[in-house]
Design a protein around this motif. Structure first.
Motif, short mmCIF file in Angstrom:
data_model
loop_
_atom_site.label_atom_id
_atom_site.label_comp_id
_atom_site.label_asym_id
_atom_site.label_seq_id
_atom_site.Cartn_x
_atom_site.Cartn_y
_atom_site.Cartn_z
N SER A 54 1.07 -1.40 -0.30
CA SER A 54 -0.33 0.37 0.12
C SER A 54 0.77 1.42 -0.27
N ILE A 55 1.74 1.21 1.18
CA ILE A 55 2.68 2.63 0.83
C ILE A 55 3.01 2.72 -0.57
N VAL A 57 2.22 1.79 -3.68
CA VAL A 57 1.21 1.24 -5.01
C VAL A 57 0.70 2.92 -4.89
N ASP A 58 0.09 3.53 -3.52
CA ASP A 58 0.42 5.08 -3.71
C ASP A 58 0.77 5.79 -3.56
N GLN A 59 2.08 5.50 -3.71
CA GLN A 59 2.59 7.21 -4.44
C GLN A 59 3.48 6.38 -5.79
N ALA A 61 1.37 6.04 -8.05
CA ALA A 61 -0.38 6.13 -8.23
C ALA A 61 -0.09 7.35 -8.25
N LYS A 62 0.10 8.16 -7.58
CA LYS A 62 0.31 9.11 -7.38
C LYS A 62 1.48 9.96 -8.58
N ASN A 67 -5.18 5.32 -10.99
CA ASN A 67 -6.07 5.12 -10.21
C ASN A 67 -4.90 3.78 -9.74
N LYS A 69 -5.09 0.40 -7.14
CA LYS A 69 -5.47 -0.54 -5.69
C LYS A 69 -5.46 -1.99 -5.28
N GLN A 314 8.30 6.86 5.05
CA GLN A 314 7.17 5.96 5.10
C GLN A 314 7.44 4.35 5.69
#
Length: 350
Positions: A54-55, A57-59, A61-62, A67, A69, A314
């Motif tokens: 999650s750490i 993939v979130d970065q 995606a930005k 998007n 998930k 993070q």
């Protein structure tokens, strides 16, 4: 004469136009879908695979303005989803268990180096550990190996076929090297989740369990007369890996205390004068037919993200060690790592 404010506006408009052109060019160079599914080899949304994925993939995606998930579907469904996704709509994040399962002959695990494209490494979980009850007669891992060498059966609770088992194999191999013929005294008690392994220790049905710093540190803080009290005897990570964790360590156990349980303070002979170590590393996997431009795009985006430095903060806050290697380098590195552990497993087979 053009007013100064007009010049400024023109400059801003020109800059914006250049930015749009660059973004459009980046999109052309990065044939990833606008909606990206990232499957993981775990069904838990509270475990280290999900948290670490999650750490990252979130970065990602930005950075790519898409998007993305994380989908915790489990090992076999993740591999199956990956095999169906030739166009890069689904990619995967997993750890060393992806190749260890194949080395141990677990049904359904293919040779990832042949079946898939190996993507970049992203982080290490340095917490893979082995523990005993706090009132155990075995104070150190040397005590455990010596007991096995002297004919005492040592029951080790593991989840077979992957990261949980590789340390067990190394321990058994070390006894084989130090006390030839006595390695059979290191006995696997095969079970499932961490809770199951813990329960075996609480019930006296195992002498040693595989655990983790994150999951088991809390039990090491209990008083010795508590049935659930444990002690670390070995952390498999490299010394340099633990040395990169925050000074505060994990829970009430500092980094300096954690360093007591890694090489060279704890030695597990591997042969050729080397001691066994194991870092649990996470990495991307892609369908074999994925567009090389998409592979390059993710490599480039992650390189930029890691260059900026925020993701490392993070990861360390969550007790992960940043570990970015681009795809080609990661593939070479992980295949070499796989072959090293194959030697240990094959030696024990026979």
């Amino acid at each position: 004469m053009t007013p100064i404010w007009s010049k400024a506006c023109l400059a801003l408009l020109a800059s914006a136009a250049i930015g749009l052109t660059t973004s459009a060019q980046a999109a052309d160079d990065c044939p990833l879908p606008g909606n990206l599914r990232v499957v993981i080899g775990s069904t838990s949304t509270g475990g280290d695979t999900y948290q670490n994925s999650s750490i990252v993939v979130d970065q990602l995606a930005k950075k790519l303005d898409i998007n993305a998930k994380v989908d915790a579907v489990g090992v076999m469904p993740a591999f199956q989803a990956l095999e169906r996704s030739r166009h890069g709509n689904t990619i995967m994040i997993f750890h060393d268990g992806a190749y260890l399962g194949n080395l141990y002959g677990v049904n359904g695990y293919r040779d990832i180096f042949d079946k898939y494209i190996i993507g970049p490494t992203i982080a290490i979980n340095p917490g893979n550990a082995y523990l005993v009850p706090k009132d155990s007669p075995y104070q150190t891992l040397d005590d455990i190996m010596a007991a096995a060498g002297n004919g005492k059966q040592i029951r080790v609770a593991i989840q077979p076929g992957g990261v949980s088992e590789i340390g067990f194999s190394a321990l058994k191999n070390a006894v084989r090297l130090k006390y030839p013929g006595k390695e059979g005294n290191i006995v696997a008690v095969n079970t499932g989740s961490q809770a199951d392994k813990n329960q075996l220790l609480f019930d006296g049905a195992a002498d040693v369990i595989n655990g983790s710093v994150q999951a088991n540190e809390q039990y090491t803080q209990l008083p010795a007369d508590d049935q659930k009290a444990m002690r670390f005897v070995w952390i498999t990570a490299r010394h340099d890996t633990i040395a990169q964790t925050e000074a505060a360590g994990m829970g009430d156990t500092s980094r300096e205390q954690l360093l007591q349980y890694v090489t060279p303070n704890v030695k597990v002979p591997m042969g050729d004068g080397q001691d066994f170590t194991f870092d649990k590393e996470f990495f991307f996997l892609y369908n074999k037919d994925m567009d090389p431009a998409a592979v390059k795009c993710i490599d480039t985006a992650l390189a930029d993200i890691y260059d900026q430095g925020e993701i490392q903060k993070q990861q360390k806050r969550s007790f992960f060690i940043p570990d970015f290697k681009p795809s080609a380098q990661a593939a070479t590195y992980l295949e070499k790592k796989s072959e090293e552990y194959r030697t240990i497993i094959d030696d024990l087979k026979g």
